[in-house]
Design a protein around this motif. Structure first.
Motif, PDB file in Angstrom:
ATOM      1  N   LEU A 170      18.002   9.044 -28.729  1.00  0.00           N
ATOM      2  CA  LEU A 170      17.124   9.848 -27.891  1.00  0.00           C
ATOM      3  C   LEU A 170      16.010  10.438 -28.752  1.00  0.00           C
ATOM      4  O   LEU A 170      16.267  11.215 -29.669  1.00  0.00           O
ATOM      5  CB  LEU A 170      17.904  10.970 -27.204  1.00  0.00           C
ATOM      6  CG  LEU A 170      17.079  11.868 -26.275  1.00  0.00           C
ATOM      7  CD1 LEU A 170      16.388  11.048 -25.197  1.00  0.00           C
ATOM      8  CD2 LEU A 170      17.954  12.936 -25.650  1.00  0.00           C
ATOM      9  N   GLN A 171      14.781  10.044 -28.447  1.00  0.00           N
ATOM     10  CA  GLN A 171      13.614  10.570 -29.133  1.00  0.00           C
ATOM     11  C   GLN A 171      12.818  11.417 -28.154  1.00  0.00           C
ATOM     12  O   GLN A 171      12.749  11.112 -26.959  1.00  0.00           O
ATOM     13  CB  GLN A 171      12.751   9.431 -29.665  1.00  0.00           C
ATOM     14  CG  GLN A 171      13.488   8.504 -30.617  1.00  0.00           C
ATOM     15  CD  GLN A 171      12.635   7.323 -31.029  1.00  0.00           C
ATOM     16  OE1 GLN A 171      11.713   7.443 -31.815  1.00  0.00           O
ATOM     17  NE2 GLN A 171      12.952   6.149 -30.481  1.00  0.00           N
ATOM     18  N   ALA A 172      12.204  12.475 -28.660  1.00  0.00           N
ATOM     19  CA  ALA A 172      11.455  13.375 -27.778  1.00  0.00           C
ATOM     20  C   ALA A 172      10.279  13.977 -28.518  1.00  0.00           C
ATOM     21  O   ALA A 172      10.284  14.111 -29.747  1.00  0.00           O
ATOM     22  CB  ALA A 172      12.366  14.489 -27.247  1.00  0.00           C
ATOM     23  N   SER A 173       9.261  14.319 -27.746  1.00  0.00           N
ATOM     24  CA  SER A 173       8.102  15.039 -28.263  1.00  0.00           C
ATOM     25  C   SER A 173       8.226  16.507 -27.882  1.00  0.00           C
ATOM     26  O   SER A 173       8.602  16.829 -26.754  1.00  0.00           O
ATOM     27  CB  SER A 173       6.808  14.467 -27.677  1.00  0.00           C
ATOM     28  OG  SER A 173       6.596  13.131 -28.090  1.00  0.00           O
ATOM     29  N   LEU A 174       7.916  17.380 -28.825  1.00  0.00           N
ATOM     30  CA  LEU A 174       7.938  18.815 -28.583  1.00  0.00           C
ATOM     31  C   LEU A 174       6.537  19.371 -28.792  1.00  0.00           C
ATOM     32  O   LEU A 174       5.922  19.133 -29.828  1.00  0.00           O
ATOM     33  CB  LEU A 174       8.907  19.536 -29.526  1.00  0.00           C
ATOM     34  CG  LEU A 174      10.336  19.007 -29.660  1.00  0.00           C
ATOM     35  CD1 LEU A 174      11.125  19.916 -30.593  1.00  0.00           C
ATOM     36  CD2 LEU A 174      11.020  18.898 -28.305  1.00  0.00           C
TER      37      LEU A 174
ATOM     38  N   ASP B  47      21.921  11.837 -28.697  1.00  0.00           N
ATOM     39  CA  ASP B  47      21.994  11.693 -27.256  1.00  0.00           C
ATOM     40  C   ASP B  47      21.477  12.976 -26.613  1.00  0.00           C
ATOM     41  O   ASP B  47      20.999  13.890 -27.304  1.00  0.00           O
ATOM     42  CB  ASP B  47      23.427  11.384 -26.798  1.00  0.00           C
ATOM     43  CG  ASP B  47      24.458  12.356 -27.355  1.00  0.00           C
ATOM     44  OD1 ASP B  47      24.107  13.543 -27.578  1.00  0.00           O
ATOM     45  OD2 ASP B  47      25.614  11.943 -27.576  1.00  0.00           O
ATOM     46  N   ALA B  48      21.563  13.054 -25.282  1.00  0.00           N
ATOM     47  CA  ALA B  48      21.046  14.219 -24.563  1.00  0.00           C
ATOM     48  C   ALA B  48      21.768  15.499 -24.963  1.00  0.00           C
ATOM     49  O   ALA B  48      21.153  16.568 -25.086  1.00  0.00           O
ATOM     50  CB  ALA B  48      21.161  13.995 -23.052  1.00  0.00           C
ATOM     51  N   GLY B  49      23.069  15.408 -25.167  1.00  0.00           N
ATOM     52  CA  GLY B  49      23.817  16.594 -25.582  1.00  0.00           C
ATOM     53  C   GLY B  49      23.360  17.106 -26.936  1.00  0.00           C
ATOM     54  O   GLY B  49      23.247  18.323 -27.147  1.00  0.00           O
ATOM     55  N   ALA B  50      23.094  16.193 -27.850  1.00  0.00           N
ATOM     56  CA  ALA B  50      22.625  16.599 -29.182  1.00  0.00           C
ATOM     57  C   ALA B  50      21.245  17.239 -29.097  1.00  0.00           C
ATOM     58  O   ALA B  50      20.959  18.215 -29.807  1.00  0.00           O
ATOM     59  CB  ALA B  50      22.601  15.388 -30.115  1.00  0.00           C
ATOM     60  N   LEU B  51      20.373  16.708 -28.237  1.00  0.00           N
ATOM     61  CA  LEU B  51      19.052  17.319 -28.062  1.00  0.00           C
ATOM     62  C   LEU B  51      19.185  18.712 -27.468  1.00  0.00           C
ATOM     63  O   LEU B  51      18.501  19.649 -27.913  1.00  0.00           O
ATOM     64  CB  LEU B  51      18.179  16.434 -27.169  1.00  0.00           C
ATOM     65  CG  LEU B  51      16.785  16.988 -26.846  1.00  0.00           C
ATOM     66  CD1 LEU B  51      15.967  17.192 -28.118  1.00  0.00           C
ATOM     67  CD2 LEU B  51      16.047  16.064 -25.879  1.00  0.00           C
TER      68      LEU B  51
END
Length: 353
Positions: free
Chosen positions: A257-261, A303-307
């Motif tokens: 899971l990669q995301a931009s902040l 994963d989503a939980g880690a994020l």
């Protein structure tokens, strides 16, 4: 983009990748000596990884050191257009890190601005006039806290401190920072921008395709002697204008899971917050930008939980953050280097779509 699975990488593969993240042009003999294997083994493993599309070594220009502005751009399209516009942006030579975000309805990318006195044609004319582009926002990148030649491999890779020190390149620029008990103050290198010649640009064009291009091939590309090539490489690297990075699949190697902040930070604490993020193992990039959201970070989590745990734990604990926007990265169309399949002498396209 065709990647091999991170599950196909054994410990030696990962150690070689970590070594190349430290110094992309390190001789195989030096890597083998530090890792305790032969240089032939390193060369064979590297050839396999590169041939399979698992990684590339890139030699890249730092726009901040050569007087150019890098822009973090968000493009909102009509629902059916983001993928095609994103692919068109990825094929351009002035873009990096082109991704579909927010479920594939938006595009984020880094655009390298024009030289002083030249028009930023893509930002000012082409994107706003592209059919099905609804909104474009651009934020100038002012300072990099973590990124360029550093990646999560730098912190979480399998090599120990002694191995890392042994592989550190002698011509890399010094990293200077001053820490106090109250805050962390970043000490900028205030040297004048490095001026690049046309021959330098040909050098960078070759290194962007393959950061380990031989001195003989670089001499052919530039018209210089091999001695001049080696001297100029050392000069550009020590000045910070040239750095080496790895192009590899962050998702399969580091997390799915990669995301931009986008963070709105109190101006007085911007350096402190940026330095704190740079220490987080989840952060792949962090930089200060213009705009209300004055700090941008790209993160990689399992994963989503880690994020969720990362956002409500380490990020929430940093003082000075007023507001946080999170956008999951749906698909990365282009990384730090040229679009896969781009020919060495490719030129900018006339339109983004």
């Amino acid at each position: 983009m065709s990647w091999s699975s991170g599950d196909d990488l054994d410990r030696l593969d990962r150690r070689i990748m970590h070594a190349l993240q430290i110094d992309g042009r390190a001789p195989f003999a030096r890597i083998g000596e530090v890792l305790g294997v032969s240089d032939q083994t390193v060369a064979r493993r590297y050839a396999r990884l590169r041939g399979a599309g698992t990684l590339r070594v890139l030699g890249l220009v730092d726009p901040l050191r050569v007087g150019l502005t890098a822009w973090l751009v968000r493009v909102r399209c009509t629902p059916d257009a983001a993928a095609s516009v994103g692919e068109a942006l990825a094929r351009r030579t002035d873009t990096r890190w082109v991704s579909l975000i927010s479920g594939g309805t938006e595009i984020s990318c880094i655009v390298q601005g024009a030289a002083p006195g030249q028009d930023d044609t893509l930002l000012l004319q082409q994107l706003p006039r592209t059919p099905r582009v609804v909104q474009v926002s651009a934020h100038a990148l002012l300072h990099v806290f973590f990124g360029r030649d550093l990646s999560p491999l730098t912190r979480t890779g399998p090599l120990g401190p002694a191995e890392t020190a042994a592989l550190a390149p002698p011509d890399a620029p010094a990293r200077r920072s001053t820490e106090t008990t109250e805050t962390t103050e970043i000490t900028e290198i205030t040297e004048a921008p490095v001026r690049l010649s046309r021959d330098d640009q040909r050098l960078f064009d070759a290194l962007a395709m393959d950061g380990r291009t031989s001195a003989a091939e670089l001499a052919t590309a530039t018209g210089w002697s091999q001695t001049t090539v080696r001297r100029r490489l050392a000069e550009l690297r020590s000045s910070g204008a040239l750095y080496y990075d790895l192009d590899f699949d962050h998702a399969t190697l580091l997390g799915h899971l990669q995301a931009s902040l986008w963070l709105e930070v109190e101006p007085a604490r911007l350096a402190e917050v940026g330095a704190a993020l740079a220490e987080h193992e989840e952060v792949a990039f962090a930089g200060a930008t213009t705009g209300t959201a004055n700090l941008y970070a790209a993160v990689v989590c399992r994963d989503a939980g880690a994020l969720y745990r990362y956002l409500t734990g380490p990020v929430a604990a940093i003082p000075g953050i007023r507001r946080l926007e999170t956008a999951p990265i749906h698909r990365t169309l282009k990384g730090a280097g040229p679009h896969r399949g781009t020919h060495r002498d490719a030129r900018r396209t006339d339109s983004p779509a």
